[in-house]
Motif scaffolding. Structure first.
Motif, short mmCIF file in Angstrom:
data_model
loop_
_atom_site.label_atom_id
_atom_site.label_comp_id
_atom_site.label_asym_id
_atom_site.label_seq_id
_atom_site.Cartn_x
_atom_site.Cartn_y
_atom_site.Cartn_z
N ILE A 7 32.17 -19.82 -15.76
CA ILE A 7 31.75 -18.82 -17.17
C ILE A 7 32.85 -17.71 -16.93
O ILE A 7 33.16 -17.37 -15.67
N GLN A 25 29.68 -21.28 -12.31
CA GLN A 25 28.31 -21.48 -13.12
C GLN A 25 27.21 -21.66 -12.12
O GLN A 25 27.56 -22.03 -10.90
N GLU A 31 19.86 -18.95 -11.41
CA GLU A 31 20.48 -17.89 -12.47
C GLU A 31 21.86 -17.10 -11.72
O GLU A 31 21.67 -17.09 -10.25
N LEU A 59 24.97 -8.75 -16.69
CA LEU A 59 25.02 -9.83 -17.47
C LEU A 59 24.40 -11.18 -16.70
O LEU A 59 25.28 -11.44 -15.48
N CYS A 61 23.39 -15.45 -16.30
CA CYS A 61 23.55 -16.77 -16.86
C CYS A 61 22.61 -17.45 -16.31
O CYS A 61 22.56 -17.75 -15.00
N SER A 79 22.32 -20.44 -20.71
CA SER A 79 21.81 -19.46 -21.48
C SER A 79 22.23 -17.94 -20.98
O SER A 79 22.12 -18.02 -19.59
N PHE A 80 22.63 -17.09 -21.83
CA PHE A 80 23.20 -15.92 -21.35
C PHE A 80 22.23 -14.73 -21.77
O PHE A 80 21.90 -14.79 -22.86
N LEU A 121 32.22 -12.48 -23.92
CA LEU A 121 31.84 -13.61 -23.03
C LEU A 121 32.18 -14.99 -23.63
O LEU A 121 32.16 -15.17 -24.80
#
Length: 129
Positions: A7, A25, A31, A59, A61, A79-80, A121
């Motif tokens: 990411i 990621q 998470e 932030l 993810c 999902s973010f 992002l």
């Protein structure tokens, strides 16, 4: 060959304009939280922006496993979210005039502002090393 899943966040203004920060990621079911601020140790470090709080925002993810069909790999969905950490100057998404209150869902490609610095992002990447 190993698949690399990343990411990334790109600086869209300021002295680091165009610079991309890459992060691994999270594994399915986990998470990853990136801290944004002027404090050393923040994954997204904005020391140059005096409108940014020491710990300004987070932030996140989340990698959620989904039911596999006949594929060989374990499918997942990323999902973010973005959340202000009680900063003095607020956290803004796109052209919203009001700062974030609470956690908000963020789509890849979305611009957000921390202090005077715009960030984006990016769409997550997966590629072979």
């Amino acid at each position: 060959m190993r698949m690399k899943k990343e990411i990334s966040v790109t600086f869209m203004s300021g002295p680091l304009d165009g610079k991309k920060l890459g992060f691994e990621q999270p594994e399915p079911g986990e998470e990853r939280i990136l801290h944004i601020g002027r404090r050393e140790g923040c994954e997204i470090y904005l020391s140059f922006d005096n409108q940014v709080s020491r710990l300004h925002a987070r932030l996140g993810c989340m990698s959620t496993p989904i039911t596999a069909s006949d594929t060989g790999s374990a499918p997942f969905v990323l999902s973010f979210w973005l959340e202000d950490e009680g900063s003095r100057n607020g956290t803004y998404v796109e052209k919203d005039k009001e700062p974030l209150s609470g956690r908000t869902h963020l789509r890849p490609g979305t611009l957000f502002r921390i202090g005077r610095t715009w960030l984006r992002l990016d769409v997550p990447l997966s590629y072979d090393d």
